[in-house]
Design a protein around this motif. Structure first.
Motif, short mmCIF file in Angstrom:
data_model
loop_
_atom_site.label_atom_id
_atom_site.label_comp_id
_atom_site.label_asym_id
_atom_site.label_seq_id
_atom_site.Cartn_x
_atom_site.Cartn_y
_atom_site.Cartn_z
N GLN A 74 -83.27 50.21 36.41
CA GLN A 74 -82.38 50.82 37.40
C GLN A 74 -82.09 52.29 37.09
O GLN A 74 -80.96 52.77 37.22
CB GLN A 74 -81.07 50.02 37.49
N LYS A 183 -77.40 52.20 53.93
CA LYS A 183 -77.81 51.90 52.55
C LYS A 183 -77.46 50.46 52.17
O LYS A 183 -78.20 49.79 51.45
CB LYS A 183 -77.15 52.88 51.58
N THR A 184 -76.33 49.98 52.69
CA THR A 184 -75.95 48.58 52.44
C THR A 184 -76.96 47.63 53.09
O THR A 184 -77.39 46.64 52.49
CB THR A 184 -74.54 48.29 52.99
N ARG A 187 -80.08 47.61 50.97
CA ARG A 187 -79.92 46.81 49.76
C ARG A 187 -80.03 45.32 50.08
O ARG A 187 -80.66 44.55 49.32
CB ARG A 187 -78.56 47.11 49.09
N ARG A 188 -79.44 44.90 51.19
CA ARG A 188 -79.52 43.49 51.59
C ARG A 188 -80.96 43.10 51.93
O ARG A 188 -81.40 41.99 51.62
CB ARG A 188 -78.61 43.24 52.78
N TYR A 190 -83.63 44.46 50.60
CA TYR A 190 -84.34 44.33 49.33
C TYR A 190 -84.07 42.97 48.70
O TYR A 190 -84.98 42.32 48.17
CB TYR A 190 -83.89 45.42 48.34
N GLU A 191 -82.80 42.53 48.77
CA GLU A 191 -82.45 41.23 48.19
C GLU A 191 -83.16 40.09 48.92
O GLU A 191 -83.69 39.17 48.29
CB GLU A 191 -80.93 41.03 48.27
#
Length: 212
Positions: A74, A183-184, A187-188, A190-191
């Motif tokens: 990271q 961006k949120t 990220r979701r 990507y998850e």
């Protein structure tokens, strides 16, 4: 403010030429040089430059392994691979491992500097001539298993925009959302896709026929 860059190439003359080229730009600050992938990773850990410009074939860690290590740890540095080897499997592996971009060493100075600026701003870089070959690699890796991932209409919209290479602020403006909201969503995504970077998310979404 200048973009901080670490440069890795095991050929001293090539590395010196790259450093000279980048230093000539008033907007780039070369903060480290390395002649193998392990040294480059150590420099990234210590200095946290915005971009690491890495040759693909180097001792220690190659460009793809370096990108994967930066993702797994990271680290904030985005890896841009520059290589004389442009076989589709190599390009795909670098992107799958989280590289923010891939360029041939044949590129000119302006293209290289523009790519560094794009990567530093959060936009992935892949020249049009590589896209068809990368898609072929994705198709070859497809399985007969249907996609089990379900995306909302908004998630599909944001994923499609990301696949076009648009930055989070640009996507936010066009969709009347805040950048943090976009961006949120990313990220979701990507998850859901089980990946750690935009390039890998797009590759996986294509593999699962989620980009239409």
């Amino acid at each position: 403010m200048k973009i901080t860059v670490a440069v890795g190439d095991d050929h001293p003359v090539v590395r010196a030429g790259l450093v000279q080229m980048l230093t000539a730009s008033e907007l780039i600050d070369v903060v480290a040089e390395a002649d193998d992938g392990t040294q480059l990773l150590d420099a990234i850990r210590a200095l946290r430059p915005q971009v690491a410009l890495s040759d693909f074939r180097m001792p220690g860690l190659d460009g793809a392994a370096l990108a994967l290590a930066a993702q797994q740890e990271q680290l904030p540095t985005r890896v841009l691979v520059l290589s004389a080897y442009t076989e589709p499997a190599i390009v795909f592996r670098c992107l799958e491992n989280g590289a923010a971009g891939f360029l041939s060493k044949d590129v000119d100075r302006t293209t290289l500097i523009d790519a560094i600026h794009s990567v530093a701003s959060g936009t992935d870089v892949l020249p049009p001539e590589f896209i068809g070959d990368v898609l072929d690699q994705i198709r070859q890796r497809r399985t007969a298993t249907p996609a089990a991932i379900t995306l909302s209409p908004r998630e599909r919209e944001i994923l499609a925009a990301a696949a076009e290479g648009r930055s989070a602020p640009d996507i936010a403006r066009s969709m009347h959302l805040s950048t943090s909201t976009v961006k949120t969503y990313l990220r979701r995504l990507y998850e859901k896709l089980g990946v750690a970077s935009r390039g890998a998310a797009i590759a996986e979404a294509m593999r699962q026929d989620l980009l239409r």
